[in-house]
Scaffold this motif. Structure first.
Motif, PDB file in Angstrom:
ATOM      1  N   UNK A   1      -1.187  18.731  43.183  1.00 47.47           N
ATOM      2  CA  UNK A   1      -1.262  18.973  41.755  1.00 47.47           C
ATOM      3  C   UNK A   1      -2.605  18.671  41.155  1.00 47.47           C
ATOM      4  N   UNK A   2      -3.665  19.150  41.807  1.00 39.56           N
ATOM      5  CA  UNK A   2      -5.048  18.996  41.351  1.00 39.56           C
ATOM      6  C   UNK A   2      -5.555  17.554  41.425  1.00 39.56           C
ATOM      7  N   UNK A   3      -4.943  16.783  42.308  1.00 35.29           N
ATOM      8  CA  UNK A   3      -5.440  15.456  42.637  1.00 35.29           C
ATOM      9  C   UNK A   3      -5.617  15.365  44.147  1.00 35.29           C
ATOM     10  N   UNK A   4      -6.579  14.581  44.636  1.00 34.59           N
ATOM     11  CA  UNK A   4      -6.684  14.391  46.087  1.00 34.59           C
ATOM     12  C   UNK A   4      -5.502  13.589  46.599  1.00 34.59           C
ATOM     13  N   UNK A   5      -5.181  13.774  47.874  1.00 27.41           N
ATOM     14  CA  UNK A   5      -4.003  13.103  48.440  1.00 27.41           C
ATOM     15  C   UNK A   5      -4.341  12.570  49.831  1.00 27.41           C
ATOM     16  N   UNK A   6      -3.950  11.320  50.081  1.00 28.70           N
ATOM     17  CA  UNK A   6      -4.181  10.698  51.380  1.00 28.70           C
ATOM     18  C   UNK A   6      -2.959  10.795  52.282  1.00 28.70           C
ATOM     19  N   UNK A   7      -1.830  11.253  51.758  1.00 32.07           N
ATOM     20  CA  UNK A   7      -0.614  11.353  52.565  1.00 32.07           C
ATOM     21  C   UNK A   7      -0.712  12.585  53.455  1.00 32.07           C
ATOM     22  N   UNK A   8      -0.566  12.424  54.766  1.00 29.55           N
ATOM     23  CA  UNK A   8      -0.742  13.569  55.671  1.00 29.55           C
ATOM     24  C   UNK A   8       0.477  14.487  55.674  1.00 29.55           C
ATOM     25  N   UNK A   9       0.204  15.761  55.852  1.00 28.97           N
ATOM     26  CA  UNK A   9       1.248  16.755  56.107  1.00 28.97           C
ATOM     27  C   UNK A   9       1.033  17.251  57.531  1.00 28.97           C
TER      28      UNK A   9
ATOM     29  N   UNK B   1       6.411  17.575  59.011  1.00 31.99           N
ATOM     30  CA  UNK B   1       6.748  16.173  58.757  1.00 31.99           C
ATOM     31  C   UNK B   1       5.858  15.708  57.616  1.00 31.99           C
ATOM     32  N   UNK B   2       6.483  15.372  56.484  1.00 31.11           N
ATOM     33  CA  UNK B   2       5.732  15.075  55.269  1.00 31.11           C
ATOM     34  C   UNK B   2       6.574  14.163  54.387  1.00 31.11           C
TER      35      UNK B   2
ATOM     36  N   UNK C   1      -8.664  18.903  57.265  1.00 33.65           N
ATOM     37  CA  UNK C   1      -7.689  18.912  58.352  1.00 33.65           C
ATOM     38  C   UNK C   1      -8.252  18.198  59.570  1.00 33.65           C
ATOM     39  N   UNK C   2      -7.340  17.841  60.458  1.00 32.09           N
ATOM     40  CA  UNK C   2      -7.714  17.386  61.787  1.00 32.09           C
ATOM     41  C   UNK C   2      -6.538  17.626  62.723  1.00 32.09           C
ATOM     42  N   UNK C   3      -6.835  17.632  63.997  1.00 32.56           N
ATOM     43  CA  UNK C   3      -5.796  17.835  65.000  1.00 32.56           C
ATOM     44  C   UNK C   3      -5.362  16.480  65.554  1.00 32.56           C
ATOM     45  N   UNK C   4      -4.065  16.272  65.584  1.00 37.95           N
ATOM     46  CA  UNK C   4      -3.490  15.021  66.070  1.00 37.95           C
ATOM     47  C   UNK C   4      -2.486  15.363  67.166  1.00 37.95           C
ATOM     48  N   UNK C   5      -1.942  14.319  67.788  1.00 41.87           N
ATOM     49  CA  UNK C   5      -0.972  14.558  68.866  1.00 41.87           C
ATOM     50  C   UNK C   5       0.244  15.350  68.368  1.00 41.87           C
ATOM     51  N   UNK C   6       0.543  15.193  67.089  1.00 44.49           N
ATOM     52  CA  UNK C   6       1.697  15.900  66.539  1.00 44.49           C
ATOM     53  C   UNK C   6       1.397  17.291  66.048  1.00 44.49           C
ATOM     54  N   UNK C   7       0.147  17.766  66.188  1.00 42.94           N
ATOM     55  CA  UNK C   7      -0.184  19.110  65.772  1.00 42.94           C
ATOM     56  C   UNK C   7      -1.339  19.151  64.803  1.00 42.94           C
TER      57      UNK C   7
ATOM     58  N   UNK D   1      -2.836  18.391  61.094  1.00 43.59           N
ATOM     59  CA  UNK D   1      -2.645  17.505  59.949  1.00 43.59           C
ATOM     60  C   UNK D   1      -3.511  17.982  58.787  1.00 43.59           C
ATOM     61  N   UNK D   2      -2.876  18.188  57.629  1.00 40.51           N
ATOM     62  CA  UNK D   2      -3.581  18.585  56.417  1.00 40.51           C
ATOM     63  C   UNK D   2      -3.512  17.477  55.377  1.00 40.51           C
TER      64      UNK D   2
END
Length: 304
Positions: free
Chosen positions: A286-294, A169-170, A128-134, A136-137
């Motif tokens: 689904x047991x794979x890494x993901x680069x798309x932020x939530x 937002x995802x 995780x990290x913190x961004x301007x939008x809140x 991010x996971x």
């Protein structure tokens, strides 16, 4: 005369026991500590449960073991008494009540608002990290079903009547991708509402997952297509059930499914629970890494 004995039993035993009346709304009392205030008053701090639906020994304490406080005193011959030997109730004499704010909110402004957030075990690496939008996971290789550390943050459910909500937002690109909020008891019993790609239409949609029955049977419900942009997610907790829903923009909440409270204090054969439910935010692939932020703009609890 010594901490090593011999000992004499307290004539007031059992000091803390609500088992005499199984219809009490407070049960399973125990594990007490004794504290003294600066003004000289004595209190017992201990654990107990509040079963629901019905509120007695036949019910299910979905909040798990909670912390209670009761007045304590010493007799003239030096023996301890808790609550003057009476049963523990929800309205204890001599205790003050604090006014609680109806709404609590974490806007994730560079950090968590408090220290009440948990992860399942210690993460192998930061997700995780913190961004301007809140907040991010990024989903990792673990899911909420695994005895591992999924990309999720939890906080204990403290109230029986409360709505836990967020704005998410995802933009998933695979039906494996999902993010949302959960009411979580264990790797077996947890329920989610969030965003994913529909496995057949491959368009973004709101989904609800529930797990009920003695083997935690999974049921998935898909809502109509969710257009691009943030979606508001809700879990409404009540003494007898949990409702999972969503809204878009400023629209009304649509609840898609409910789960009885018993399934948030259950376990499959061979397992056991010693805790209560938690609310949480999560992202997985689904047991794979993901680069798309939530991106979770906030988390809010509102008392009903």
């Amino acid at each position: 005369d010594s901490v090593y004995g011999p000992w004499t039993a307290n004539p007031n035993n059992p000091l803390l026991f609500n088992g005499r009346n199984a219809s009490q709304p407070v049960l399973a009392t125990g594990h007490a500590d004794i504290v003294q205030t600066p003004s000289g008053e004595w209190y017992a701090v201990f654990l107990a449960t509040r079963p629901q639906n019905p509120p007695n020994s036949a019910g299910y304490p979905q909040l798990g073991r909670e912390t209670f406080l009761a007045p304590a005193s010493w007799t003239s011959d030096g023996w301890l008494k808790i609550n003057d030997g009476k049963d523990i109730t929800l309205d204890m004499p001599g205790l003050y009540k604090l006014d609680r704010p109806k709404i609590w909110r974490d806007d994730f402004r560079g950090k968590f608002t408090d220290k009440a957030w948990y992860t399942q075990r210690t993460p192998y690496k930061q997700f995780h990290k913190f961004v301007n939008g809140g907040l991010r996971l990024f989903g990792n290789v673990y899911t909420l079903d695994d005895r591992e550390t999924p990309a999720a943050f939890f906080r204990k459910q403290e109230d029986l009547n409360v709505v836990f909500s967020t704005q998410l937002d995802f933009t998933p690109t695979s039906p494996r991708h999902e993010a949302g909020i959960t009411v979580f008891l264990s790797i077996w019993y947890h329920n989610e509402v969030g965003l994913t790609l529909h496995p057949e239409t491959k368009v973004r949609t709101v989904f609800v997952k529930t797990r009920t029955g003695p083997m935690a049977e999974l049921k998935t419900i898909y809502a109509p297509t969710a257009e691009a942009g943030p979606v508001n997610l809700f879990i409404k907790a009540e003494p007898n059930q949990y409702s999972l829903g969503y809204s878009v923009g400023g629209g009304n909440v649509t609840y898609l499914a409910t789960v009885k409270n018993r399934w948030l204090q259950s376990y499959v054969q061979g397992w056991q629970n010693f805790v209560g439910t938690h609310f949480g935010v999560y992202s997985l692939a689904g047991r794979l890494p993901m680069l798309i932020p939530a991106d979770f703009k906030y988390v809010q609890t509102q008392l009903l």
